[in-house]
Design an enzyme around this catalytic site. Structure first.
Site, PDB file in Angstrom:
ATOM      1  N   LYS A   1       0.801  -1.235   0.000  1.00  0.00           N
ATOM      2  CA  LYS A   1       0.000   0.000   0.000  1.00  0.00           C
ATOM      3  C   LYS A   1       0.833   1.285   0.000  1.00  0.00           C
ATOM      4  O   LYS A   1       0.414   2.298  -0.562  1.00  0.00           O
ATOM      5  CB  LYS A   1      -0.935   0.029   1.214  1.00  0.00           C
ATOM      6  CG  LYS A   1      -2.148  -0.858   1.092  1.00  0.00           C
ATOM      7  CD  LYS A   1      -3.043  -0.636   2.310  1.00  0.00           C
ATOM      8  CE  LYS A   1      -4.357  -1.346   2.173  1.00  0.00           C
ATOM      9  NZ  LYS A   1      -5.338  -0.907   3.188  1.00  0.00           N
TER      10      LYS A   1
ATOM     11  N   ASP B   1     -10.104   3.695   1.927  1.00  0.00           N
ATOM     12  CA  ASP B   1     -10.325   3.191   3.292  1.00  0.00           C
ATOM     13  C   ASP B   1     -11.044   4.215   4.175  1.00  0.00           C
ATOM     14  O   ASP B   1     -11.896   3.840   4.993  1.00  0.00           O
ATOM     15  CB  ASP B   1      -8.989   2.803   3.940  1.00  0.00           C
ATOM     16  CG  ASP B   1      -8.457   1.475   3.424  1.00  0.00           C
ATOM     17  OD1 ASP B   1      -9.254   0.656   2.935  1.00  0.00           O
ATOM     18  OD2 ASP B   1      -7.227   1.266   3.509  1.00  0.00           O
TER      19      ASP B   1
END
Ligand code: ATR
Length: 284
Positions: free
Chosen positions: A75, A112
């Site tokens: 990520k 997210d």
């Protein structure tokens, strides 16, 4: 009407990680593809760290590839490989969704924070709003960064941040500004006084991990409690909070809602989160 034939290019997406075997994203996107009757694929794509840059560089050359989700451990590493990133990904410092643009360039975003706040909106009791009072966040890792960005953007004016290693909480407070107030790990129970929301972003309470120990006596009865851990779905924290009458939201919603923007960008349909989707993603 033309049916899909062999030389038609099938729209594709997937999740890159290392390892990626346990990712639930294929179930999530697979459910939506089927639900909407779309011709498309979403695969688990194991990519070791040494192959990441090459995989990303080749992505626009793959016929039909619309983009990928990015999971552990890529990520952060994927961020400098994007031609463009959105503001939320920049603030979180990580990318979880990559979209191949029509010109072949790569756009990185982080969904997210969106997934977290949408899950609270969908699952909190009517009338509960994040900006109504202080929030308490446990943990200061990557997941905490997404939760902090989401809560600040939702108008939370005071965010108490407790972490075992206090220096990480202090660093996040320096980075995100005066709304974020570091709390010593030993003071976490006392800091619950007056909060409107408690979120666990640590790995404590996850299957196979140590339990999350925190006395809830000072937690107001109306405070919403969320655990981003979703295995088990009802963590000890959520069970104890529920037992004393607090509203609770489990961690599965964040996973499901974070998938929405990627699916829409890749496959052209805005999907929704339903009880049937929850069941399908939880099923083994
Ligand atoms: P993620 O990206 O999922 O947030 P991470 O960056 O590894 O994962 O962060 C894990 C979080 O869980 C951290 O806040 C960590 O605390 P430290 O910063 O002190 O390491 C917290 N955590 C993990 N194990 C813990 C434990 N036994 N007690 C307290 N906190 C713990």
């Amino acid at each position: 009407m033309s049916a899909a034939n062999d030389d038609e290019i099938i729209p594709r997406a997937g999740v890159i990680g290392w390892p990626v075997a346990h990712s639930r994203s294929p179930k999530l996107h697979g459910f939506w593809l089927k639900q909407h009757g779309l011709t498309g694929r979403y695969d688990k794509l194991p990519v070791p760290p040494e192959d990441l840059a090459g995989f990303i560089a080749d992505l626009p050359k793959e016929p039909g590839f619309r983009g990928v989700n990015v999971t552990i451990p890529h990520k952060i590493a994927v961020l400098p490989l994007m031609a463009q990133i959105d503001d939320v990904a920049r603030r979180i410092g990580a990318v979880n969704t990559v979209v191949v643009q029509p010109d072949g360039s790569l756009y990185g975003s982080n969904t997210d924070a969106f997934g977290f706040i949408e899950s609270l909106k969908a699952d909190a009791p009517a009338g509960w709003v994040a900006s109504a009072g202080p929030a308490m966040v446990l943990g200061a890792g990557g997941a905490a960064r997404a939760v902090i960005v989401a809560l600040l953007d939702a108008g939370v004016a005071e965010l108490r941040l407790a972490n075992r290693s206090i220096e990480k909480a202090v660093a996040l407070a320096d980075e995100f500004g005066h709304a974020v107030q570091p709390v010593a790990w030993d003071d976490r129970a006392a800091a619950l006084a007056g909060v409107n929301l408690l979120v666990n972003t640590t790995s404590l309470g996850m299957a196979g991990q140590p339990p999350l120990e925190i006395a809830l006596d000072d937690l107001p009865a109306t405070a919403l409690v969320n655990d981003i851990v979703y295995s088990p779905l009802v963590t000890d924290l959520l069970a104890r909070a529920k037992g004393r009458g607090n509203p609770v939201v489990d961690g599965l919603g964040m996973l499901l809602h974070q998938g929405r923007p990627g699916f829409e960008a890749w496959f052209g349909v805005a999907p929704s989160v339903t009880p049937e989707l929850r069941e399908a993603v939880l099923a083994d």
